[in-house]
Scaffold this motif. Structure first.
Motif: not given
Length: 270
Positions: A179-185, A199-204
């Motif tokens: 499936g799709e996993y969402t990563i947030i920093t 400050l944040t970034d998101t990657k799927i």
């Protein structure tokens, strides 16, 4: 001087010079940032019954940004915008008397200068059982950084990772379903543990089930997989195996020409 008889003349002695010291009131400043409080402190004056503090924009007496005239202690703290300031504290010895002012102290408040922690992963695609290695860009102003925070959500949107990374800029975890996993920093400024100003970034990323023979992990088995395996076996530079276990058709935990032969046979039968 002294008197020897009532109504007589006073007899004067020599003049003696002396001085009376006054307590010097000093304002100490521990500057914060535009997202972190600035702390003030001052020394005790034995005769003082009350202290005050006032803050101005540097060299601008028309713009007082803060004042407090009712301190009985020796410290204060406020959050200021970035810029240059001058501060002064004062004390009172009797109610209704005149305020006695200390010297002016000049200081600066820095602007928080964090860099968005842009996420990178070690591979484009993953299969179930893979270890996902994450890295993110470090902040240039680490002295203003409290910590990084990492969140990972599974395909159902459930948070499976949520923890502080300190000032580390990498993390690894293993997935056990497709499936799709969402990563947030998050890069959180110093003094802002609530997350304000982060400050944040998101990657799927997508994780697929391992398909027999699908060595490039594109979700299907075809001639491309056989070509990749053959290149890898003859050590063609920059040949990468996204899911080497999918090509281990002999189930002996290694890849060799026998796996390639079985793969070609599978393609013929297909």
């Amino acid at each position: 001087m002294y008197l020897t008889a009532e109504g007589g003349d006073w007899i004067f002695g020599d003049m003696t010079y002396f001085s009376v010291k006054t307590t010097n009131l000093i304002l100490n400043v521990n500057p914060g940032t535009d997202l972190q409080v600035t702390n003030f402190s001052w020394n005790s004056v034995p005769t003082a019954i009350k202290y005050g503090i006032r803050i101005y924009e540097a060299d601008n007496w028309d713009n007082q940004v803060y004042s407090n005239w009712n301190h009985t202690g020796y410290d204060d703290s406020i959050q200021l915008s970035s810029g240059n300031y001058m501060g002064q504290c004062m004390y009172l010895t009797t109610e209704g008397g005149d305020w006695i002012f200390g010297d002016m102290t000049y200081f600066s408040v820095k602007k928080t200068n964090l860099i968005t922690p842009t996420i990178s992963t070690d591979k484009i695609s993953y299969v179930v059982g893979d270890t996902i290695n994450i890295t993110w860009k470090a902040s240039a102003s680490s002295s203003l950084l409290s910590h990084y925070w990492l969140v990972v959500k599974d395909p159902n949107g459930t948070e499976i990772i949520g923890e502080t990374m300190g000032k580390n800029t990498s993390y690894s975890f293993t997935v056990d379903k497709a499936g799709e996993y969402t990563i947030i920093t998050y890069a959180t400024p110093l003094g802002s543990n609530s997350g304000e100003g982060s400050l944040t970034d998101t990657k799927i990323i997508s994780v697929t089930k391992s398909i027999k023979g699908d060595i490039n992990a594109d979700g299907k088995f075809n001639i491309s997989d056989a070509v990749i395996l053959q290149k890898w076996l003859v050590a063609v530079p920059n040949t990468k195996l996204a899911d080497w276990k999918a090509a281990d058709l002999c189930k002996d935990d290694r890849l060799d020409v026998f796996d390639l032969c079985l793969m070609k046979r599978m393609l013929i039968e297909k």
